[in-house]
Design a protein around this motif. Structure first.
Motif, PDB file in Angstrom:
ATOM      1  N   VAL A  94      62.365  30.252 -78.712  1.00 51.36           N
ATOM      2  CA  VAL A  94      61.989  29.318 -79.596  1.00 51.36           C
ATOM      3  C   VAL A  94      60.390  29.434 -79.769  1.00 51.36           C
ATOM      4  CG1 VAL A  94      61.947  27.127 -80.833  1.00 51.36           C
ATOM      5  CG2 VAL A  94      63.965  27.958 -79.651  1.00 51.36           C
ATOM      6  N   SER A  95      59.943  29.446 -81.000  1.00 46.66           N
ATOM      7  CA  SER A  95      58.516  29.560 -81.236  1.00 46.66           C
ATOM      8  C   SER A  95      58.169  28.161 -82.080  1.00 46.66           C
ATOM      9  CB  SER A  95      57.994  30.517 -82.163  1.00 46.66           C
ATOM     10  OG  SER A  95      56.696  30.393 -82.647  1.00 46.66           O
ATOM     11  N   THR A  96      57.121  27.192 -81.678  1.00 46.97           N
ATOM     12  CA  THR A  96      56.748  26.029 -82.302  1.00 46.97           C
ATOM     13  C   THR A  96      56.411  26.427 -83.738  1.00 46.97           C
ATOM     14  OG1 THR A  96      54.658  26.146 -81.284  1.00 46.97           O
ATOM     15  CG2 THR A  96      56.329  24.897 -80.091  1.00 46.97           C
ATOM     16  N   ASN A  97      55.801  27.420 -84.029  1.00 46.51           N
ATOM     17  CA  ASN A  97      55.282  27.841 -85.196  1.00 46.51           C
ATOM     18  C   ASN A  97      56.382  28.672 -86.357  1.00 46.51           C
ATOM     19  OD1 ASN A  97      52.738  26.920 -84.482  1.00 46.51           O
ATOM     20  ND2 ASN A  97      52.192  29.072 -84.051  1.00 46.51           N
ATOM     21  N   GLN A  98      57.304  29.487 -85.668  1.00 51.45           N
ATOM     22  CA  GLN A  98      58.256  30.269 -86.508  1.00 51.45           C
ATOM     23  C   GLN A  98      59.496  29.636 -86.055  1.00 51.45           C
ATOM     24  OE1 GLN A  98      57.354  34.259 -85.508  1.00 51.45           O
ATOM     25  NE2 GLN A  98      54.992  34.060 -85.928  1.00 51.45           N
ATOM     26  N   GLY A  99      59.950  28.797 -85.360  1.00 50.26           N
ATOM     27  CA  GLY A  99      61.324  28.418 -85.118  1.00 50.26           C
ATOM     28  C   GLY A  99      62.010  29.527 -84.222  1.00 50.26           C
ATOM     29  N   PRO A 100      63.349  29.639 -84.209  1.00 48.82           N
ATOM     30  CA  PRO A 100      63.972  30.232 -83.374  1.00 48.82           C
ATOM     31  C   PRO A 100      64.140  31.840 -83.575  1.00 48.82           C
ATOM     32  CG  PRO A 100      65.541  29.214 -84.588  1.00 48.82           C
ATOM     33  CD  PRO A 100      64.236  28.756 -84.851  1.00 48.82           C
ATOM     34  N   ASP A 101      64.157  32.710 -82.357  1.00 52.45           N
ATOM     35  CA  ASP A 101      64.294  34.063 -82.526  1.00 52.45           C
ATOM     36  C   ASP A 101      65.385  34.400 -83.451  1.00 52.45           C
ATOM     37  OD1 ASP A 101      63.972  36.754 -82.032  1.00 52.45           O
ATOM     38  OD2 ASP A 101      65.044  36.546 -80.174  1.00 52.45           O
ATOM     39  N   VAL A 102      65.562  35.649 -83.904  1.00 50.71           N
ATOM     40  CA  VAL A 102      66.974  36.007 -84.593  1.00 50.71           C
ATOM     41  C   VAL A 102      68.071  36.473 -83.630  1.00 50.71           C
ATOM     42  CG1 VAL A 102      65.579  37.053 -86.647  1.00 50.71           C
ATOM     43  CG2 VAL A 102      65.888  38.349 -84.629  1.00 50.71           C
ATOM     44  N   PRO A 103      69.096  35.917 -83.824  1.00 52.14           N
ATOM     45  CA  PRO A 103      70.203  36.194 -82.976  1.00 52.14           C
ATOM     46  C   PRO A 103      70.806  37.384 -82.916  1.00 52.14           C
ATOM     47  CG  PRO A 103      71.273  35.346 -85.025  1.00 52.14           C
ATOM     48  CD  PRO A 103      69.727  35.067 -85.223  1.00 52.14           C
ATOM     49  N   ALA A 104      70.102  38.671 -83.832  1.00 56.02           N
ATOM     50  CA  ALA A 104      70.530  40.002 -83.554  1.00 56.02           C
ATOM     51  C   ALA A 104      70.368  40.569 -82.402  1.00 56.02           C
ATOM     52  CB  ALA A 104      70.082  40.786 -85.097  1.00 56.02           C
ATOM     53  N   PRO A 105      71.228  41.436 -82.062  1.00 52.39           N
ATOM     54  CA  PRO A 105      70.949  42.324 -80.713  1.00 52.39           C
ATOM     55  C   PRO A 105      69.792  43.162 -81.061  1.00 52.39           C
ATOM     56  CG  PRO A 105      73.350  42.317 -81.540  1.00 52.39           C
ATOM     57  CD  PRO A 105      72.638  41.822 -82.442  1.00 52.39           C
ATOM     58  N   SER A 106      69.382  43.514 -79.728  1.00 52.77           N
ATOM     59  CA  SER A 106      68.259  44.818 -79.775  1.00 52.77           C
ATOM     60  C   SER A 106      68.699  45.676 -78.817  1.00 52.77           C
ATOM     61  CB  SER A 106      67.010  44.342 -79.524  1.00 52.77           C
ATOM     62  OG  SER A 106      66.991  43.492 -78.562  1.00 52.77           O
ATOM     63  N   MET A 107      68.482  46.947 -79.342  1.00 54.41           N
ATOM     64  CA  MET A 107      68.825  48.151 -78.329  1.00 54.41           C
ATOM     65  C   MET A 107      67.778  48.496 -77.337  1.00 54.41           C
ATOM     66  SD  MET A 107      71.638  48.214 -79.581  1.00 54.41           S
ATOM     67  CE  MET A 107      72.635  49.709 -79.138  1.00 54.41           C
ATOM     68  N   GLY A 108      68.235  49.231 -76.304  1.00 55.39           N
ATOM     69  CA  GLY A 108      67.098  49.678 -75.180  1.00 55.39           C
ATOM     70  C   GLY A 108      67.800  50.815 -74.501  1.00 55.39           C
ATOM     71  N   LYS A 109      67.409  50.917 -73.240  1.00 53.63           N
ATOM     72  CA  LYS A 109      67.992  52.137 -72.704  1.00 53.63           C
ATOM     73  C   LYS A 109      68.084  51.545 -70.871  1.00 53.63           C
ATOM     74  CE  LYS A 109      65.975  55.647 -75.222  1.00 53.63           C
ATOM     75  NZ  LYS A 109      65.586  57.046 -75.567  1.00 53.63           N
ATOM     76  N   GLY A 110      68.860  52.422 -70.423  1.00 49.51           N
ATOM     77  CA  GLY A 110      69.223  52.072 -68.831  1.00 49.51           C
ATOM     78  C   GLY A 110      69.626  53.395 -68.224  1.00 49.51           C
ATOM     79  N   PRO A 137      56.195  37.380 -76.975  1.00 52.80           N
ATOM     80  CA  PRO A 137      54.966  36.575 -77.022  1.00 52.80           C
ATOM     81  C   PRO A 137      55.013  35.249 -78.066  1.00 52.80           C
ATOM     82  CG  PRO A 137      54.613  38.966 -76.819  1.00 52.80           C
ATOM     83  CD  PRO A 137      55.999  38.773 -76.903  1.00 52.80           C
ATOM     84  N   GLY A 138      54.450  34.247 -77.479  1.00 48.58           N
ATOM     85  CA  GLY A 138      54.481  33.022 -78.438  1.00 48.58           C
ATOM     86  C   GLY A 138      55.732  32.367 -78.549  1.00 48.58           C
ATOM     87  N   TYR A 139      56.647  32.541 -77.810  1.00 47.12           N
ATOM     88  CA  TYR A 139      58.006  32.029 -77.699  1.00 47.12           C
ATOM     89  C   TYR A 139      58.432  31.468 -76.309  1.00 47.12           C
ATOM     90  CZ  TYR A 139      59.406  33.976 -82.341  1.00 47.12           C
ATOM     91  OH  TYR A 139      59.609  34.166 -83.721  1.00 47.12           O
ATOM     92  N   SER A 140      59.203  30.504 -76.300  1.00 46.10           N
ATOM     93  CA  SER A 140      59.686  30.094 -75.071  1.00 46.10           C
ATOM     94  C   SER A 140      60.904  31.233 -74.661  1.00 46.10           C
ATOM     95  CB  SER A 140      60.413  28.725 -75.101  1.00 46.10           C
ATOM     96  OG  SER A 140      61.331  28.656 -75.969  1.00 46.10           O
ATOM     97  N   PRO A 141      61.178  31.196 -73.308  1.00 42.34           N
ATOM     98  CA  PRO A 141      62.136  32.341 -72.730  1.00 42.34           C
ATOM     99  C   PRO A 141      63.399  31.801 -73.496  1.00 42.34           C
ATOM    100  CG  PRO A 141      60.938  31.278 -70.998  1.00 42.34           C
ATOM    101  CD  PRO A 141      60.227  30.330 -72.263  1.00 42.34           C
ATOM    102  N   GLY A 142      64.132  32.744 -73.597  1.00 41.31           N
ATOM    103  CA  GLY A 142      65.652  32.894 -73.900  1.00 41.31           C
ATOM    104  C   GLY A 142      66.524  33.459 -73.124  1.00 41.31           C
ATOM    105  N   MET A 143      67.832  33.424 -73.154  1.00 42.42           N
ATOM    106  CA  MET A 143      68.815  33.928 -72.031  1.00 42.42           C
ATOM    107  C   MET A 143      69.616  34.914 -73.191  1.00 42.42           C
ATOM    108  SD  MET A 143      67.942  32.733 -69.402  1.00 42.42           S
ATOM    109  CE  MET A 143      69.162  33.288 -68.300  1.00 42.42           C
ATOM    110  N   GLY A 144      70.360  36.057 -72.460  1.00 39.87           N
ATOM    111  CA  GLY A 144      71.426  36.908 -73.073  1.00 39.87           C
ATOM    112  C   GLY A 144      71.992  37.562 -72.196  1.00 39.87           C
ATOM    113  N   LEU A 145      72.879  38.714 -72.787  1.00 36.16           N
ATOM    114  CA  LEU A 145      73.660  39.494 -72.143  1.00 36.16           C
ATOM    115  C   LEU A 145      73.373  40.894 -72.294  1.00 36.16           C
ATOM    116  CD1 LEU A 145      77.331  38.189 -72.535  1.00 36.16           C
ATOM    117  CD2 LEU A 145      76.035  38.270 -70.056  1.00 36.16           C
ATOM    118  N   LEU A 146      73.255  41.957 -71.396  1.00 33.73           N
ATOM    119  CA  LEU A 146      72.824  43.103 -71.409  1.00 33.73           C
ATOM    120  C   LEU A 146      74.247  43.931 -71.168  1.00 33.73           C
ATOM    121  CD1 LEU A 146      69.789  43.699 -69.048  1.00 33.73           C
ATOM    122  CD2 LEU A 146      69.734  44.153 -71.328  1.00 33.73           C
ATOM    123  N   THR A 147      74.462  44.895 -72.129  1.00 38.82           N
ATOM    124  CA  THR A 147      75.885  45.817 -72.072  1.00 38.82           C
ATOM    125  C   THR A 147      75.407  47.061 -72.205  1.00 38.82           C
ATOM    126  OG1 THR A 147      76.094  45.395 -74.316  1.00 38.82           O
ATOM    127  CG2 THR A 147      77.508  43.853 -72.995  1.00 38.82           C
TER     128      THR A 147
END
Length: 137
Positions: free
Chosen positions: A109-125, A62-72
């Motif tokens: 990217v957020s106009t107020n806060q700059g780019p998202d952090v590049p660190a991976p995040s975890m989830g489930k599948g 929320p508040g950021y433009s969309p980004g792209m990435g890879l799921l593994t």
């Protein structure tokens, strides 16, 4: 207890939330099997095949433009590999859930806060098998 064997071309389903990132799969979410045996002319998936999975995805915060990435697949669940296997390599099983990793390749990217952090995040599948008669355990 036995469970359904995962084979070449079986689908993967990822939960949408990876920390504060909402992830949407944009590429094929399948696993490729490299086992010597097959079911319905599809090679069985063996331990190590999960490490080759790379699924393209878009993410939003929320508040950021969309980004792209890879799921593994970061780690299989305890119930997702056969305990005994005559061929030497453990077979992958449907089980419950695996731990997935989302790694940004194009930061949101957020106009107020700059780019998202590049660190991976975890989830489930989870695995979505296309066959249901061949099991192992």
């Amino acid at each position: 207890m036995s469970d359904i064997i995962i084979v070449n071309g079986d689908q993967l389903q990822f939960d949408p939330m990876f920390g504060n990132r909402q992830v949407t799969v944009t590429g094929p979410a399948i696993i490729s099997g490299s086992g010597q045996a097959s079911i319905n002319q599809q090679k069985m998936c063996i331990l190590g095949d999960e490490k080759k999975v790379q699924v393209f995805a878009q993410y939003q915060i929320p508040g950021y433009s969309p980004g792209m990435g890879l799921l593994t697949i970061a780690a299989l669940g305890r119930d997702q590999q056969a305990r005994r296997c005559a061929s030497g390599a453990a077979l992958l099983l449907k089980g419950q859930q695996f731990i997935a990793r989302f790694t940004p390749t194009q930061l949101a990217v957020s106009t107020n806060q700059g780019p998202d952090v590049p660190a991976p995040s975890m989830g489930k599948g989870r695995f979505i098998p296309k066959q249901s008669f061949a099991t192992a355990g």
